[in-house]
Scaffold this motif. Structure first.
Motif, PDB file in Angstrom:
ATOM      1  N   PRO A 382       0.841  -1.204   0.000  1.00 10.95           N
ATOM      2  CA  PRO A 382       0.000   0.000   0.000  1.00 10.95           C
ATOM      3  C   PRO A 382       0.870   1.246   0.000  1.00 10.95           C
ATOM      4  CG  PRO A 382       0.034  -1.018   2.187  1.00 10.95           C
ATOM      5  CD  PRO A 382       0.737  -1.962   1.269  1.00 10.95           C
ATOM      6  N   LEU A 383       0.381   2.307  -0.614  1.00 11.29           N
ATOM      7  CA  LEU A 383       1.117   3.563  -0.590  1.00 11.29           C
ATOM      8  C   LEU A 383       1.165   4.090   0.839  1.00 11.29           C
ATOM      9  CD1 LEU A 383      -0.332   5.436  -3.726  1.00 11.29           C
ATOM     10  CD2 LEU A 383       1.709   4.002  -3.592  1.00 11.29           C
ATOM     11  N   THR A 384       2.264   4.702   1.213  1.00  5.51           N
ATOM     12  CA  THR A 384       2.357   5.338   2.527  1.00  5.51           C
ATOM     13  C   THR A 384       1.571   6.645   2.498  1.00  5.51           C
ATOM     14  OG1 THR A 384       4.305   6.677   2.030  1.00  5.51           O
ATOM     15  CG2 THR A 384       4.691   4.393   2.749  1.00  5.51           C
ATOM     16  N   PRO A 385       1.173   7.184   3.662  1.00  3.70           N
ATOM     17  CA  PRO A 385       0.472   8.471   3.666  1.00  3.70           C
ATOM     18  C   PRO A 385       1.265   9.570   2.953  1.00  3.70           C
ATOM     19  CG  PRO A 385       0.262   7.421   5.802  1.00  3.70           C
ATOM     20  CD  PRO A 385       1.211   6.577   5.012  1.00  3.70           C
ATOM     21  N   LYS A 386       2.573   9.567   3.122  1.00  4.54           N
ATOM     22  CA  LYS A 386       3.407  10.569   2.451  1.00  4.54           C
ATOM     23  C   LYS A 386       3.338  10.410   0.937  1.00  4.54           C
ATOM     24  CE  LYS A 386       8.188  12.283   2.200  1.00  4.54           C
ATOM     25  NZ  LYS A 386       9.571  12.121   2.736  1.00  4.54           N
ATOM     26  N   GLU A 387       3.411   9.170   0.455  1.00  2.00           N
ATOM     27  CA  GLU A 387       3.335   8.911  -0.986  1.00  2.00           C
ATOM     28  C   GLU A 387       1.977   9.308  -1.546  1.00  2.00           C
ATOM     29  OE1 GLU A 387       6.458   5.099  -1.148  1.00  2.00           O
ATOM     30  OE2 GLU A 387       4.289   4.778  -0.921  1.00  2.00           O
ATOM     31  N   VAL A 388       0.916   9.081  -0.774  1.00  2.00           N
ATOM     32  CA  VAL A 388      -0.421   9.486  -1.217  1.00  2.00           C
ATOM     33  C   VAL A 388      -0.474  10.995  -1.402  1.00  2.00           C
ATOM     34  CG1 VAL A 388      -2.836   9.682  -0.518  1.00  2.00           C
ATOM     35  CG2 VAL A 388      -1.632   7.521  -0.199  1.00  2.00           C
ATOM     36  N   GLY A 389       0.141  11.749  -0.480  1.00  2.00           N
ATOM     37  CA  GLY A 389       0.172  13.208  -0.590  1.00  2.00           C
ATOM     38  C   GLY A 389       0.866  13.665  -1.860  1.00  2.00           C
ATOM     39  N   ILE A 390       2.001  13.038  -2.171  1.00  2.00           N
ATOM     40  CA  ILE A 390       2.729  13.379  -3.407  1.00  2.00           C
ATOM     41  C   ILE A 390       1.872  13.058  -4.625  1.00  2.00           C
ATOM     42  CG2 ILE A 390       4.766  12.832  -4.806  1.00  2.00           C
ATOM     43  CD1 ILE A 390       6.236  12.167  -2.186  1.00  2.00           C
ATOM     44  N   PHE A 391       1.205  11.919  -4.584  1.00  2.00           N
ATOM     45  CA  PHE A 391       0.356  11.470  -5.694  1.00  2.00           C
ATOM     46  C   PHE A 391      -0.795  12.449  -5.948  1.00  2.00           C
ATOM     47  CE2 PHE A 391      -3.379   8.700  -6.862  1.00  2.00           C
ATOM     48  CZ  PHE A 391      -3.013   8.498  -8.183  1.00  2.00           C
ATOM     49  N   LEU A 392      -1.509  12.848  -4.888  1.00  2.00           N
ATOM     50  CA  LEU A 392      -2.637  13.769  -5.037  1.00  2.00           C
ATOM     51  C   LEU A 392      -2.187  15.126  -5.561  1.00  2.00           C
ATOM     52  CD1 LEU A 392      -4.694  13.006  -1.786  1.00  2.00           C
ATOM     53  CD2 LEU A 392      -5.199  12.277  -4.121  1.00  2.00           C
ATOM     54  N   THR A 393      -1.044  15.601  -5.061  1.00  2.00           N
ATOM     55  CA  THR A 393      -0.508  16.887  -5.521  1.00  2.00           C
ATOM     56  C   THR A 393      -0.137  16.817  -7.000  1.00  2.00           C
ATOM     57  OG1 THR A 393       0.374  17.333  -3.306  1.00  2.00           O
ATOM     58  CG2 THR A 393       1.265  18.640  -5.114  1.00  2.00           C
ATOM     59  N   ALA A 394       0.467  15.695  -7.400  1.00  2.00           N
ATOM     60  CA  ALA A 394       0.861  15.522  -8.800  1.00  2.00           C
ATOM     61  C   ALA A 394      -0.356  15.470  -9.717  1.00  2.00           C
ATOM     62  CB  ALA A 394       1.697  14.260  -8.959  1.00  2.00           C
ATOM     63  N   LEU A 395      -1.462  14.896  -9.232  1.00  2.00           N
ATOM     64  CA  LEU A 395      -2.687  14.863 -10.033  1.00  2.00           C
ATOM     65  C   LEU A 395      -3.294  16.239 -10.215  1.00  2.00           C
ATOM     66  CD1 LEU A 395      -4.537  11.675  -8.686  1.00  2.00           C
ATOM     67  CD2 LEU A 395      -3.400  11.940 -10.896  1.00  2.00           C
ATOM     68  N   GLY A 396      -2.956  17.160  -9.303  1.00  2.00           N
ATOM     69  CA  GLY A 396      -3.442  18.534  -9.429  1.00  2.00           C
ATOM     70  C   GLY A 396      -4.459  18.952  -8.388  1.00  2.00           C
ATOM     71  N   TYR A 397      -4.761  18.085  -7.410  1.00  5.59           N
ATOM     72  CA  TYR A 397      -5.728  18.466  -6.375  1.00  5.59           C
ATOM     73  C   TYR A 397      -5.105  19.497  -5.439  1.00  5.59           C
ATOM     74  CZ  TYR A 397      -8.804  14.742  -7.919  1.00  5.59           C
ATOM     75  OH  TYR A 397      -9.639  13.957  -8.675  1.00  5.59           O
ATOM     76  N   PRO A 398      -5.751  20.674  -5.288  1.00  4.22           N
ATOM     77  CA  PRO A 398      -5.191  21.744  -4.456  1.00  4.22           C
ATOM     78  C   PRO A 398      -5.252  21.401  -2.970  1.00  4.22           C
ATOM     79  CG  PRO A 398      -7.389  22.332  -5.198  1.00  4.22           C
ATOM     80  CD  PRO A 398      -7.041  21.050  -5.895  1.00  4.22           C
ATOM     81  N   SER A 399      -4.536  22.145  -2.169  1.00  5.40           N
ATOM     82  CA  SER A 399      -4.456  21.877  -0.728  1.00  5.40           C
ATOM     83  C   SER A 399      -5.782  22.101  -0.019  1.00  5.40           C
ATOM     84  CB  SER A 399      -3.382  22.768  -0.095  1.00  5.40           C
ATOM     85  OG  SER A 399      -3.707  24.139  -0.274  1.00  5.40           O
ATOM     86  N   SER A 400      -6.702  22.815  -0.640  1.00 12.14           N
ATOM     87  CA  SER A 400      -8.011  23.071  -0.032  1.00 12.14           C
ATOM     88  C   SER A 400      -9.010  21.935  -0.284  1.00 12.14           C
ATOM     89  CB  SER A 400      -8.586  24.378  -0.584  1.00 12.14           C
ATOM     90  OG  SER A 400      -8.704  24.320  -1.991  1.00 12.14           O
ATOM     91  N   THR A 401      -8.552  20.849  -0.913  1.00  9.01           N
ATOM     92  CA  THR A 401      -9.438  19.723  -1.202  1.00  9.01           C
ATOM     93  C   THR A 401      -9.821  18.992   0.079  1.00  9.01           C
ATOM     94  OG1 THR A 401      -8.398  19.403  -3.368  1.00  9.01           O
ATOM     95  CG2 THR A 401      -9.673  17.567  -2.487  1.00  9.01           C
ATOM     96  N   PRO A 402     -11.117  18.832   0.370  1.00 10.91           N
ATOM     97  CA  PRO A 402     -11.526  18.044   1.536  1.00 10.91           C
ATOM     98  C   PRO A 402     -11.281  16.554   1.275  1.00 10.91           C
ATOM     99  CG  PRO A 402     -13.281  19.535   0.807  1.00 10.91           C
ATOM    100  CD  PRO A 402     -12.267  19.476  -0.283  1.00 10.91           C
ATOM    101  N   ILE A 403     -10.714  15.881   2.254  1.00 10.57           N
ATOM    102  CA  ILE A 403     -10.414  14.451   2.122  1.00 10.57           C
ATOM    103  C   ILE A 403     -11.006  13.699   3.308  1.00 10.57           C
ATOM    104  CG2 ILE A 403      -8.582  12.707   2.068  1.00 10.57           C
ATOM    105  CD1 ILE A 403      -6.797  14.713   0.689  1.00 10.57           C
ATOM    106  N   TYR A 404     -11.735  12.635   3.005  1.00  8.67           N
ATOM    107  CA  TYR A 404     -12.265  11.752   4.039  1.00  8.67           C
ATOM    108  C   TYR A 404     -11.379  10.517   4.111  1.00  8.67           C
ATOM    109  CZ  TYR A 404     -15.354   8.630   6.633  1.00  8.67           C
ATOM    110  OH  TYR A 404     -15.859   7.762   7.567  1.00  8.67           O
ATOM    111  N   ILE A 405     -10.843  10.233   5.296  1.00 10.84           N
ATOM    112  CA  ILE A 405      -9.987   9.070   5.482  1.00 10.84           C
ATOM    113  C   ILE A 405     -10.839   7.883   5.894  1.00 10.84           C
ATOM    114  CG2 ILE A 405      -8.026   8.086   6.737  1.00 10.84           C
ATOM    115  CD1 ILE A 405      -7.233  10.359   4.908  1.00 10.84           C
TER     116      ILE A 405
END
Length: 544
Positions: A382-405
């Protein structure tokens, strides 16, 4: 001499049975009865179990605490949310990006004229006279049990059986290591009653069922929805408590020949067949189309969550939507997953040793020696939480995106989540969206907590699993069935190579990385789209 030995054995068994009864009774009486003060749910009648209520229906969902009755928006706002009121308008999720880019991020994919196709064919008939009763003991977590139940519905149809409402896996249903405090008294009573059921040849099975199907699913809806497919009853009739029965381990991934031959022939000797396991017992391919459609009807129409779970799930969805369009992130980074998969990237030596010890001590996990680096390079981690953050940023989702864990307890806690939290501060979970009092009815039941995550994930604008496990596949399939809602399944094998280059400093986060990540997942979606189910029909426009 033999007769005397038998008498001794019978006497010992009776003594043991009485002792267990006493222990169970004492455990039951010693429990402090606690009546929690939490709102009672009034569940509106929705045509679609996952369709959000209209504004009018939302105002009808009211709850009562003590003697004061108010709408949930005023009354049930948890303390950590009510201290800082939500903005009157939805948060800006553009992050300064152009509107065209934002549309692409949230836009659901085209259905390419594929629509759900679950209606039976003209040759499909109502169930004929039953030859016997099929008991099912499901196994695994929530989504593994769901899949198993759907398979057993189809099996009951194939072997012409009356299906008894399945028993849920006690280990997953009552509790697991993620939720405390552990209700030992419930488990003790369940084990005692199970022993008694075996000893008394099913005599007590009509009075007590430990793993209650109706606590997780809407039992009456399940029975009524399948009335034209399979006869379903809540329990075996009392007059059959001493009937001839067999416990059978159905062969994995079996087809029609196996069930119509070997299993159906058992009706000649037995009135009741008990399936010891339910997962992966029925083949995915080479089955009649009507059987495949029945599996889909069972999964997406008959298996509706219990009213109290649906009500709480819709409440969480509504609160999440108050932040704007949101991503449901199935962050499969819990201790059990890491121990099972042998993935230790970015962990300390102490943490890696702990996970290895868990794996070695878990008897039913067959593979003990695992090369973590090899696992990760093949995309099996599984991707680590840090890797998920890099992935979402690379896709273009801005920091104001609400995320449900949607997850249990993340291994490493807040420290492991720090990087992702910094990138995306609007990171919510059921524990943050709801108060302790609201979650109290569910918190000691792993399957019910997982069901809440399931509902919020199915209803999300975008669903992203960090690992392709049972829940990821179940949610993705349900979203596709409901209208091809957007799901992004990370290509972990390709992403790991990019993440390693970032660590080595040969590539940096930015436009170049973003282009690579987006290109990888454009192609990946086309591949995944055509891995459709047989219960999805393709309509050719204009008769072509």
């Amino acid at each position: 001499m033999q007769r005397r030995r038998r008498r001794v054995v019978v006497l010992l068994r009776k003594m043991l049975t009485c002792a267990i009864c006493v222990i169970a009774l004492v455990a039951l009486l010693s429990v402090h009865v606690h009546v929690p003060v939490f709102p009672s749910f009034k569940v509106p009648d929705f045509a679609d179990p996952y369709k959000l209520p209209t504004i009018t229906q939302q105002h009808e969902i009211k709850y009562q605490i003590l003697s004061t009755e108010q709408s949930w928006t005023e009354e049930l706002a948890p303390p950590h949310l009510s201290q800082t009121p939500l903005p009157s308008r939805k948060l800006d999720v553009t992050g300064g990006n152009s509107n065209s880019n934002i549309v692409k991020l949230w836009k659901p994919p085209s259905n390419r004229d594929f629509v759900p196709c679950v209606e039976p064919s003209s040759n499909y008939t109502s169930p004929t006279e039953s030859r016997g009763y099929l008991l099912v003991h499901t196994n695994g977590g929530l989504n593994q049990m769901r899949a198993g139940i759907c398979d057993m519905v189809a099996v009951a149809r194939i072997i012409n059986a009356t299906l008894v409402v399945p028993e849920l896996d006690k280990r997953s249903f009552w509790q697991d290591s993620r939720f405390l405090p552990f209700p030992f008294w419930k488990l003790a009573i369940c084990l005692c009653i199970n022993f008694l059921m075996i000893e008394m040849r099913g005599l007590f099975s009509t009075f007590f069922v430990c793993s209650n199907f109706s606590d997780v699913f809407d039992e009456d809806h399940f029975i009524n929805s399948l009335a034209n497919d399979v006869k379903v009853i809540k329990k075996v009739p009392k007059e059959l408590s001493t009937a001839a029965r067999a416990v059978k381990h159905f062969r994995s991934w079996s087809g029609m020949d196996y069930y119509e031959g070997e299993i159906a022939s058992m009706w000649e000797d037995y009135q009741i067949i008990r399936a010891a396991k339910s997962d992966s017992r029925l083949a995915n391919n080479n089955l009649p189309l009507d059987i495949q459609k029945l599996r889909c009807r069972a999964c997406y129409e008959a298996l509706r969550f219990a009213p109290q779970i649906e009500a709480m799930g819709k409440l969480l969805v509504d609160r999440m939507r108050s932040y704007g369009p949101y991503i449901a992130l199935h962050l499969r980074y819990e201790k059990d997953m890491l121990a099972f998969s042998g993935c230790t990237h970015d962990l300390s030596l102490v943490e890696a040793d702990e996970l290895r010890t868990i794996r070695e001590n878990t008897v039913h996990w067959k593979v003990k020696e695992i090369d973590s680096k090899e696992q990760r390079s093949k995309g099996y981690c599984p991707l680590t939480p840090k890797e998920v953050g890099i992935f979402l940023t690379a896709l273009g989702y801005p920091s104001s995106t609400p995320i449900y864990i949607a997850a249990g307890e993340i291994y490493g806690g807040d420290a492991r989540m720090a990087d992702l939290q910094t990138r995306y501060p609007i990171m919510m979970s059921k524990e943050k969206l709801a108060s302790v009092e609201e979650l109290e009815p569910f918190v000691n039941h792993a399957s019910q907590m997982a069901a809440l995550d399931y509902i919020v994930s199915v209803e999300s604008d975008v669903f992203i699993p960090s690992y392709s496990g049972n829940m990821a596949r179940a949610v993705e399939g349900h979203r596709r069935f409901l209208g091809h809602r957007k799901t992004i399944s990370p290509d972990r094998k390709a992403l790991v190579r990019l993440f390693d280059k970032i660590e080595l400093g040969t590539i940096r986060e930015g436009k170049s990385l973003s282009n690579k990540v987006i290109e990888i997942h454009k192609k990946r979606y086309v591949i995944f789209f055509f891995l459709g189910y047989e219960t999805v029909c393709h309509f050719f426009l204009f008769g072509i």
